[in-house]
Enzyme design. Structure first.
Site, PDB file in Angstrom:
ATOM      1  N   SER A  78       2.144  -9.389  -0.523  1.00 42.82           N
ATOM      2  CA  SER A  78       1.502  -8.016  -0.412  1.00 42.82           C
ATOM      3  C   SER A  78       1.559  -7.353   0.952  1.00 42.82           C
ATOM      4  O   SER A  78       1.942  -6.042   0.887  1.00 42.82           O
ATOM      5  CB  SER A  78       0.163  -7.996  -0.816  1.00 42.82           C
ATOM      6  OG  SER A  78      -0.829  -8.642  -0.124  1.00 42.82           O
TER       7      SER A  78
ATOM      8  N   GLU B  65      -9.847   5.658   2.457  1.00 41.62           N
ATOM      9  CA  GLU B  65     -10.735   4.504   2.971  1.00 41.62           C
ATOM     10  C   GLU B  65      -9.802   3.505   3.493  1.00 41.62           C
ATOM     11  O   GLU B  65      -8.702   3.592   2.966  1.00 41.62           O
ATOM     12  CB  GLU B  65     -11.748   3.893   2.253  1.00 41.62           C
ATOM     13  CG  GLU B  65     -11.048   2.801   1.203  1.00 41.62           C
ATOM     14  CD  GLU B  65     -10.103   3.364   0.118  1.00 41.62           C
ATOM     15  OE1 GLU B  65      -9.632   4.723   0.050  1.00 41.62           O
ATOM     16  OE2 GLU B  65      -9.336   2.446  -0.661  1.00 41.62           O
TER      17      GLU B  65
ATOM     18  N   LYS C   4       0.888  -1.277  -0.046  1.00 41.72           N
ATOM     19  CA  LYS C   4       0.073   0.045   0.026  1.00 41.72           C
ATOM     20  C   LYS C   4       0.804   1.204  -0.089  1.00 41.72           C
ATOM     21  O   LYS C   4       0.428   2.331  -0.680  1.00 41.72           O
ATOM     22  CB  LYS C   4      -0.937  -0.024   1.220  1.00 41.72           C
ATOM     23  CG  LYS C   4      -1.856  -1.143   1.189  1.00 41.72           C
ATOM     24  CD  LYS C   4      -2.953  -0.879   0.386  1.00 41.72           C
ATOM     25  CE  LYS C   4      -4.015  -2.189   0.219  1.00 41.72           C
ATOM     26  NZ  LYS C   4      -4.920  -1.946  -0.872  1.00 41.72           N
TER      27      LYS C   4
END
Ligand SMILES: Cc1ncc(COP(=O)(O)O)c(C=O)c1O
Lengths: 410, 254
Positions: A377, A108, A86
């Site tokens: 991830s 969000e 992210k």
């Protein structure tokens, strides 16, 4: 991509008029940045000094031996600052925010990783920051909430709808239409109105660009297959972009199978039969919805995959057959996580573990001279409460009960 | 289109028209019936009926909750179509549907327009469908003569307003401020300048909505716009005092 943001028949920008000008500005800034080689350089420089880029590609020797097929390599996005891919997107958008001169960011978050990354970026760049998070996710990702608040962000629990990621996105849009002039919405995945799917994918492409070189250096040739979990689709788009133009590399996206595709309790949009084309949250894609077009509840043990829609770019790549989609159930995920921790000393996030499940199913069927890449991830520390609960870990329970008593006395 | 004609006829005898908003199936279709009866009896000129959607991105807390409660009670798009037909048959004012694009998209655009036309619905307000995303939709709107109402916002440039005007019909819905439905607006000097820009951009009647709550708000826009839109306020009123409070409230607005 076409002029108006479509990939095949998917994507577009279905936005309220109040946001029209802001999107024009965002599209222009993004076009400029993409055309400017110095921008990518600045981005790479930031990611190699503030985060841990390039992230390593780890050869998982023990898992490889265990499965006895293809060599298993793990792309370590967990080693990014804040513990997930992210950060790539957020730092990139942060640089754009500086160019656009906005003073406040909102985001969000589902798993809390995107919120964490945004709070970190806001602290570093001196921006005000509000994070919207479904009430259900606040509960299951409590450690991330703690850190976001400590970094100065305001975390707003969203109590509407299913109280998960999609509801947090709606609330972020409501904030944005109210504060358009001062605020940029740092959307966390390759979804939403154009230019977000393309922009987020562009920042995430840094994963694939690195992996493409690393695998050749370490293995001598491209991989046979690349696996990534798919929530909104940003880490998958990131790693896939290193291999999209090499037709010999098979790309596999793994969605949340939850309690099984037949149970209805899942978040499988591109595999399985429950999703259909729709338009919501500003874009056209495959949505889990009923015949009237009302979105359905989704389920996954991983908050970051628990979402009704999926990147329009992935809907396009599913339709044209370039990416194959599979799903992993909650139970399979816990088992694969257990194995990975014990054999490699690596703790993948519950989201990432979905990719491991499918890779483990296929590795034994491939030759020993082949390699596969799993995109890890994120790291699993954030999931400690969920994982400890799933393992029904007795000593952890004792610890929590004792801590609770201690706080109770005060 | 017929919607504009009907509104102009009413404007011949009134300085400002009133348009109200209800969420279909909230709290029930029976209460919707009572509320609409009171609205019409007290001179409302046009009613927008919202077909609930699970992701009402442009709506604030009051209408959001009404959408969710209506869906939880089992409201379907078919119920809403049938109710729309019933109301437009019973009352001699224009009825519109307001909803989000996915509802029409899933229904099938052409079928949606056909059924709206059969039901006597005069216009549609779809806040998440800008004209550049809805080429086929706007073509069907003309074919079936159901007016696609478009929205101007304070952030719209003059050039954008002109572009929107070329696709719009019926009237233009001017949102009074940034933000979602249901919060207060300031009808000060900036607002007057904005409305003057809206007026210059279109020959269609102008409606003003977002944050109109009482007779002072209605008075503030009289002379500057053609239609005052009362949205969340009647929903709050029905929640608080029941449907019978709607009549006196509407009667006191102008
Ligand atoms: C660690 C991790 N992996 C994957 C995801 C899913 O998002 P995406 O599909 O955009 O990569 C999330 C989302 O929160 C996440 O935190």
């Amino acid at each position: 991509m076409t002029q108006d943001g479509f990939f095949g028949r998917w994507g577009g920008a279905y936005i309220p008029e109040i946001l029209h000008e802001t999107f024009e500005q965002l599209k222009a800034s993004f076009r400029q940045a993409k055309a400017d080689p110095l921008f990518w350089q600045e981005y790479q420089n930031l990611m190699s000094t503030y985060s841990c880029r390039p992230t390593p590609l780890t050869y998982a020797e023990n898992l490889t031996r265990h499965f006895g097929g293809a060599k298993i390599y793990i792309k370590r996005e967990d080693l990014n600052h804040t513990g997930a891919h992210k950060a790539n997107n957020v730092m990139g958008q942060g640089l754009l925010v500086k160019r656009m001169g906005k003073k406040r960011v909102i985001a969000e978050t589902g798993a809390g990783q995107h919120g964490m990354a945004t709070a970190t970026m806001a602290a570093k760049f001196g921006l005000a920051c509000t994070i919207y998070m479904g009430e259900v996710d606040v509960q299951r990702q409590r450690p991330n909430v703690f850190w976001m608040e400590k970094m100065g962000a305001t975390v707003v629990p969203v109590k509407d709808g299913s109280r998960t990621l999609k509801d947090a996105i709606n609330e972020a849009f409501r904030d944005w239409v109210t504060n358009v002039d001062s605020t940029h919405y740092v959307l966390g995945t390759a979804c939403g109105p154009a230019p977000f799917p393309e922009m987020v994918s562009w920042f995430q492409s840094i994963i694939g660009l690195e992996a493409k070189e690393q695998i050749v250096t370490q293995h001598g040739k491209p991989p046979a297959r690349v696996y990534a979990c798919v929530g909104g689709g940003s880490n998958a788009m990131g790693v896939f972009q290193g291999f999209l133009d090499n037709k010999d590399v098979e790309l596999i996206g793994v969605e949340a199978g939850g309690k099984g595709l037949a149970s209805g309790l899942h978040a499988a949009r591109l595999c399985g039969k429950d999703a259909s084309p729709g338009v919501a949250q500003g874009y056209k894609t495959m949505f889990l919805q009923n015949n009237d077009g009302q979105m359905r509840e989704t389920h996954s043990v991983a908050a970051g995959l628990d979402y009704v829609g999926v990147s329009p770019i992935l809907s396009h790549l599913a339709e044209n057959g370039r990416v194959r989609f599979e799903s992993a159930t909650d139970d399979e995920v816990i088992a694969a996580l257990d194995l990975t921790m014990r054999m490699e000393g690596i703790i993948p996030a519950l989201e990432s573990t979905h990719a491991f499940v499918q890779a483990f199913k296929e590795a034994p069927k491939l030759g020993r001279d082949e390699a596969i890449i799993i995109n890890q991830s994120g790291r699993g520390d954030k999931d400690i409460f969920t994982i400890a609960h799933a393992f029904d870990d007795p000593s952890w329970k004792e610890f929590i009960i004792a801590r609770g008593r201690e706080y109770d006395k005060k | 289109m017929v919607l504009e004609k009907q509104l102009r006829e009413r404007l011949a005898t009134k300085k400002i028209l009133l348009m109200t908003h209800i969420v279909l199936g909230y709290p029930s279709f029976d209460v919707n019936r009572e509320v609409i009866a009171q609205m019409v009896a007290n001179g409302v000129d046009c009613i927008e009926m919202q077909i609930p959607f699970s992701e009402p991105m442009a709506d604030g807390p009051v209408i959001l909750k009404a959408n969710q409660d209506s869906l939880a009670a089992g409201t379907t798009v078919a119920d809403c179509m049938a109710f729309g037909a019933e109301m437009s048959k019973q009352y001699d004012i224009p009825f519109l549907f307001m909803t989000y694009y996915n509802i029409a998209f899933k229904y099938g655009e052409e079928k949606f327009f056909q059924n709206c036309r059969t039901a006597g619905i005069k216009g549609l307000i779809i806040p998440d469908l800008p004209p550049e995303m809805g080429v086929e939709f706007f073509r069907l709107a003309r074919e079936y003569q159901v007016a696609p109402v478009l929205i101007f916002a304070p952030t719209s440039t003059d050039a954008r307003m002109a572009e929107l005007n070329s696709s719009a019909a019926g009237f233009i819905y001017c949102v009074a401020r940034r933000g979602v439905t249901g919060k207060q607006s300031d009808f000060g000097e900036g607002f007057t300048t904005y409305l003057a820009r809206c007026r210059a951009a279109t020959k269609l009647p102008l409606a003003v909505g977002f944050g109109i709550r009482n007779s002072e708000d209605v008075a503030a826009i009289t002379g500057k716009a053609d239609i005052a839109v009362i949205g969340s306020e009647t929903i709050r009123l029905v929640d608080r005092e029941g449907p019978q409070a709607v009549g006196p409230f509407i009667a006191g607005l102008r």
